[in-house]
Design a protein around this motif. Structure first.
Motif, mmCIF file in Angstrom:
data_model
loop_
_atom_site.group_PDB
_atom_site.id
_atom_site.type_symbol
_atom_site.label_atom_id
_atom_site.label_comp_id
_atom_site.label_asym_id
_atom_site.label_seq_id
_atom_site.Cartn_x
_atom_site.Cartn_y
_atom_site.Cartn_z
ATOM 1 N N TYR A 122 0.845 -1.187 0.000
ATOM 2 C CA TYR A 122 0.000 0.000 0.000
ATOM 3 C C TYR A 122 0.880 1.235 0.000
ATOM 4 N N HIS A 123 0.270 2.365 -0.336
ATOM 5 C CA HIS A 123 0.981 3.632 -0.219
ATOM 6 C C HIS A 123 1.134 3.936 1.271
ATOM 7 N N ALA A 124 2.304 4.349 1.686
ATOM 8 C CA ALA A 124 2.587 4.564 3.109
ATOM 9 C C ALA A 124 1.711 5.662 3.704
ATOM 10 N N ASP A 125 1.438 6.718 2.941
ATOM 11 C CA ASP A 125 0.596 7.801 3.457
ATOM 12 C C ASP A 125 -0.852 7.351 3.620
ATOM 13 N N LEU A 126 -1.337 6.486 2.727
ATOM 14 C CA LEU A 126 -2.696 5.954 2.861
ATOM 15 C C LEU A 126 -2.806 5.098 4.119
ATOM 16 N N ASN A 127 -1.811 4.269 4.354
ATOM 17 C CA ASN A 127 -1.773 3.442 5.560
ATOM 18 C C ASN A 127 -1.804 4.320 6.808
ATOM 19 N N ALA A 128 -0.972 5.366 6.830
ATOM 20 C CA ALA A 128 -0.930 6.269 7.984
ATOM 21 C C ALA A 128 -2.255 7.007 8.147
ATOM 22 N N SER A 129 -2.875 7.424 7.051
ATOM 23 C CA SER A 129 -4.156 8.144 7.121
ATOM 24 C C SER A 129 -5.242 7.275 7.724
ATOM 25 N N TYR A 130 -5.284 6.007 7.342
ATOM 26 C CA TYR A 130 -6.258 5.084 7.934
ATOM 27 C C TYR A 130 -6.065 4.996 9.447
ATOM 28 N N ASN A 131 -4.811 4.881 9.880
ATOM 29 C CA ASN A 131 -4.525 4.749 11.304
ATOM 30 C C ASN A 131 -4.809 6.040 12.072
ATOM 31 N N ILE A 132 -4.527 7.192 11.466
ATOM 32 C CA ILE A 132 -4.801 8.478 12.108
ATOM 33 C C ILE A 132 -6.306 8.653 12.296
ATOM 34 N N GLY A 133 -7.065 8.387 11.245
ATOM 35 C CA GLY A 133 -8.522 8.490 11.351
ATOM 36 C C GLY A 133 -9.091 7.520 12.367
ATOM 37 N N ALA A 134 -8.565 6.307 12.379
ATOM 38 C CA ALA A 134 -9.051 5.299 13.326
ATOM 39 C C ALA A 134 -8.777 5.724 14.767
ATOM 40 N N ARG A 135 -7.592 6.276 15.034
ATOM 41 C CA ARG A 135 -7.268 6.710 16.396
ATOM 42 C C ARG A 135 -8.204 7.829 16.851
ATOM 43 N N TYR A 136 -8.539 8.719 15.932
ATOM 44 C CA TYR A 136 -9.473 9.789 16.294
ATOM 45 C C TYR A 136 -10.834 9.197 16.671
ATOM 46 N N PHE A 137 -11.364 8.300 15.849
ATOM 47 C CA PHE A 137 -12.692 7.745 16.121
ATOM 48 C C PHE A 137 -12.700 6.858 17.367
ATOM 49 N N ILE A 138 -11.614 6.134 17.607
ATOM 50 C CA ILE A 138 -11.522 5.332 18.840
ATOM 51 C C ILE A 138 -11.604 6.251 20.057
ATOM 52 N N ARG A 139 -10.865 7.347 20.010
ATOM 53 C CA ARG A 139 -10.902 8.292 21.130
ATOM 54 C C ARG A 139 -12.295 8.891 21.307
ATOM 55 N N GLU A 140 -12.960 9.225 20.199
ATOM 56 C CA GLU A 140 -14.304 9.808 20.288
ATOM 57 C C GLU A 140 -15.333 8.806 20.816
ATOM 58 N N ILE A 141 -15.133 7.530 20.527
ATOM 59 C CA ILE A 141 -16.043 6.501 21.039
ATOM 60 C C ILE A 141 -15.817 6.287 22.532
ATOM 61 N N LEU A 142 -14.551 6.253 22.967
ATOM 62 C CA LEU A 142 -14.234 5.901 24.351
ATOM 63 C C LEU A 142 -14.343 7.057 25.339
ATOM 64 N N ASN A 143 -14.134 8.289 24.899
ATOM 65 C CA ASN A 143 -14.131 9.422 25.844
ATOM 66 C C ASN A 143 -15.418 9.584 26.634
ATOM 67 N N PRO A 144 -16.603 9.509 26.034
ATOM 68 C CA PRO A 144 -17.807 9.735 26.841
ATOM 69 C C PRO A 144 -18.199 8.564 27.734
ATOM 70 N N LEU A 145 -17.530 7.436 27.615
ATOM 71 C CA LEU A 145 -17.905 6.251 28.390
ATOM 72 C C LEU A 145 -17.361 6.323 29.810
ATOM 73 N N SER A 146 -18.053 5.660 30.707
ATOM 74 C CA SER A 146 -17.549 5.551 32.077
ATOM 75 C C SER A 146 -16.383 4.566 32.099
ATOM 76 N N GLU A 147 -15.666 4.552 33.194
ATOM 77 C CA GLU A 147 -14.513 3.647 33.316
ATOM 78 C C GLU A 147 -14.958 2.186 33.236
ATOM 79 N N LYS A 148 -16.095 1.887 33.796
ATOM 80 C CA LYS A 148 -16.620 0.519 33.773
ATOM 81 C C LYS A 148 -16.909 0.079 32.334
#
Length: 185
Positions: A122-148
């Protein structure tokens, strides 16, 4: 590089060209975000790049990364008028991990193509873009959740514990686990 020195006219020209490139890049980023109705622009947090070594090496590194801070600052300044948010994510391993979760990638000599351990290329920048976007969405999913709730997710998807190891496959696993738990619709 202020233009003061032995060749002030040359440095003045270099600074003017640099400023023009910065302005063009910022306006292209904003135009792209507005055209595609983006709610957020995500950057890697690169901070202040520090280099070790002799003067020539430091100058090469400084010239290589000369505009990244100014571009991010200007995008932050302009994006408010378009009601677009800016977010930064952890840059560690974003381009060195395969987005499909298979591990580290190897790059060719030009550093533009990466080869996964499975043999896919794959193109290295495309690979990095997928991972950058995924990290953002993971953080947005987990931030509003309680610790439990976060720990329930972590039991099903252990990769979310280490932010520097998160990839697109982690996000896909997280969404699947969330739909099974009933947290994500």
């Amino acid at each position: 590089m202020s233009g003061i020195g032995r060749k002030p006219n040359i440095w003045r020209k270099i600074n003017n060209i640099k400023n023009q490139i910065i302005n063009d890049t910022v306006h292209q980023i904003i135009k792209f975000a507005v055209d595609y109705k983006a709610d957020v622009i995500v950057f890697e947090y690169l901070g202040k790049l520090k280099s070790k070594g002799n003067y020539a090496r430091r100058m090469r590194i400084k010239l290589k990364y000369w505009a990244k801070q100014k571009i991010q600052e200007k995008v932050c300044y302009i994006e408010h008028s378009y009601e677009i948010r800016v977010s930064w994510i952890n840059p560690k391993n974003s381009s060195s991990l395969a987005f499909d979760g298979t591990g580290k990638v190897t790059r060719n000599s030009k550093k533009d193509i990466c080869k996964f351990t499975t043999g896919k290329k794959y193109h290295a920048d495309l690979n990095a873009s997928y991972n950058i976007g995924a990290r953002y969405f993971i953080r947005e999913i987990l931030n509003p959740l309680s610790e439990k709730e976060r720990l329930q997710y972590q039991a099903k998807v252990p990769d979310i514990a280490a932010r520097s190891q998160q990839t697109l496959s982690t996000l896909i696993s997280l969404v699947k686990a969330g739909t099974q738990c009933g947290y994500i619709a």
